[in-house]
Design an enzyme around this catalytic site. Sequence first.
Site, PDB file in Angstrom:
ATOM      1  N   HIS A 128      -6.606  -6.082 -23.672  1.00 40.29           N
ATOM      2  CA  HIS A 128      -6.699  -6.811 -22.464  1.00 40.29           C
ATOM      3  C   HIS A 128      -7.479  -8.083 -22.611  1.00 40.29           C
ATOM      4  O   HIS A 128      -6.952  -8.944 -21.919  1.00 40.29           O
ATOM      5  CB  HIS A 128      -7.986  -5.816 -21.718  1.00 40.29           C
ATOM      6  N   HIS A 148      -5.206  -4.340 -12.702  1.00 38.77           N
ATOM      7  CA  HIS A 148      -6.483  -3.477 -12.819  1.00 38.77           C
ATOM      8  C   HIS A 148      -6.029  -2.095 -12.781  1.00 38.77           C
ATOM      9  O   HIS A 148      -6.294  -1.135 -12.056  1.00 38.77           O
ATOM     10  CB  HIS A 148      -7.432  -3.792 -11.616  1.00 38.77           C
TER      11      HIS A 148
END
EC number: 6.3.5.3
Length: 757
Positions: free
Chosen positions: A65, A116
């Site tokens: 990420h 997200h």
Amino acid sequence: MADTASAPARSTLDTVAVAAGDPDREQPWAELGLKADEYDRIKEILGRRPTSSELAMYSVMWSEHCSYKSSKVHLKQFGEIPQETPIGPMLAGIGENAGVIDIGQGYAVSFKVESHNHPSYVEPYQGAATGVGGIVRDIIAMGARPVAVMDPLRFGPLDADDTHRVLPGIVAGVGGYGNCLGLPNIGGEAVFDETYLGNPLVNALCVGVLRHEDLHLAKASGEGNLVVLYGARTGGDGIGGVSVLASETFDADGPAKRPSVQVGDPFMEKLLIECTLELFRAGVVAGIQDLGGAGLSCATSELASAGDGGMFVHLDKVPLRDSTLSPEEILMSESQERMMAIVEPGDIAAFLAITTKWDVEAAVIGEVTETGRLVIDWHGETVVDVPPRTVAHDGPVYERPFARPAWQDALQADGAEALARPTTGDELRATLLRLVASPNLCDKSWITDQYDRYVQGNTVLAQPADSGMVRVDEETHLGVSVATDCNGRFAKLDPFTGAQLALAEAYRNVATGGAVPLAVSDCLNFGSPEDTDVMWQFAEACRGLKEACLELGIPVTGGNVSLYNQTGETAILPTPVVAVLGVIDDVRRRTPSSFQAEGEQVVLLGRTREELSGSEWAHVVHAHLGGLPPKVSLRAERNLARLLKDLVGIATSAHDLSDGGLAQALAESAMVSGIGATVTLEDDAFVGLFSESAARAIVTVAAEDVEELRALCARHDVPMAELGVTGGDALVVEGQFTVPLAELREAWTATLPAALG
């Protein structure tokens, strides 16, 4: 006074000195998501084993990420696109918190879209809410005032139990956080497909406005300048939330579990916005970084790496909500509503006066150095001593193997040509009603009514319009328009073309409102990079996006990559969401999406082909996915956009053609306004209604303006076909069927309320 963690016994603290003296201590590098060779590389960089705090920092910053280690090799090609929009050079681009582009009149706009996804599956409300909060802070960090948000969402089948679990919470989280901030939600998407079951996608976009001179960058420069942490206190929530750590702590004596999803406080974020903007106006900020993924690990290492290269931090001065947090947990916590500023010593009193005014807690936790090292102490003991660039920017780079999937040829050969089609007017009518009621094409008011679309009073267009539009300047009426799009089915059939179609649709949606498309932000959602099929999809999508941007002459300003989106062995549809931002000189002259008056001519712009593979018709009626997606002509898209700009003031409405084809565009244009239409289709009515060929739009003009429209179409080389006229209370396809708008609207609006209550 803020809570601070008490100093542990000297023998239990893993300091740099301790690490140098016991090189063979076993460490939980694998549990933190690191590979054996990555752990060995950390030891090589440091010349010793890492301390547990250093291991925490490297593990989150080298996660997929944060480091983009599997995607960097493909993302770098976006740098080949000239960093210039159609009206001027970019002010900030890839590598900054968010892109910033000039929109004229001394104004600039910052915008970015991020994901997200996984937190929103674990805890739908807080996962989605903190996704909004995180992207808003990225915009603040550039010096911009946030003015609007958008939310491209993807869910499993509408009738699935888990969709009923995650969808209401995600929508409530997006709306709850954005509404409390007072930010209008002006658009987005809600798409349903079985591949998203167990892995919903929550992508969040924010737009901010600033004057050119207010631009701020993320860097820590100036020896002796102070490092100030301000905003909410640091807690145990979100430890490794969007990076890698589950919730195990390092120290068995500490709490056994921490929540992995961040907990948001939008009211604190609102104070943080106003406080930060006043700090900028006061000129007391030399550098700034928001705290999002990887928390303090990210903020300290990125600021130091982008500046003079050195920083010293007293970790025990960090204000805490939980005094039991260990140094590792403090460094990894992704608690929300926090910012880090670099402040000159002479400005610190003014800085703290402003934070006190806004009731925002602030603490001086360190200073900028010229050592080239990031050094972090804990109660006088050094727990981190690293070259910051190795943490923030020089992480692993993987050239993952990829290859065209063995099944791709068979998938593309299985086109929609052989599927049974409606042949009578009654069958066409039934097909239209079925499609407008389908989850992907139905009215999304059940979702969007939970969002405040008009707060601040500058919203010009919002859902169900093709794009969102906000006014930037109340005197000149300068404005910006934004759209996000992606058809994952098209990307599955051909990821190169699918990415280009996503860009083309967002570009077209911005143009239909009368704006000039300027720049792109992207959120690339894919399955596991360790799967060669997925990596091929990703590589092809990046290549397609780059080539399309080059041809259209618009840059990629930044974005996000989200990988490992899959449930078991089932990867999501490749979903390269593309956001396009455009500028409009006067929002009062925008072109609405729905019919505006009776007796106007309905005109189709662009060329319709028999392109039904991957279409909503094939998906809804036949549960079929196969064949080739619609062809892309970027030249045709550019010509259409230029025509639509020239039609401002002439066209009374404009609606792009995409999912559901002409049938859906006509239905939406009529249902939203309550004005029907009668049209005639010259050729195959089924293809004419349901083909999803690109580079098309419908416009309405007064009868006396048709000749001017025809001349403009010839000038821009855009085919046109006069379809019919607006009026009445039904949608009529001559010689085929009539559907009263009341019946059409009932089918369109009933789906989500019936499924979700």
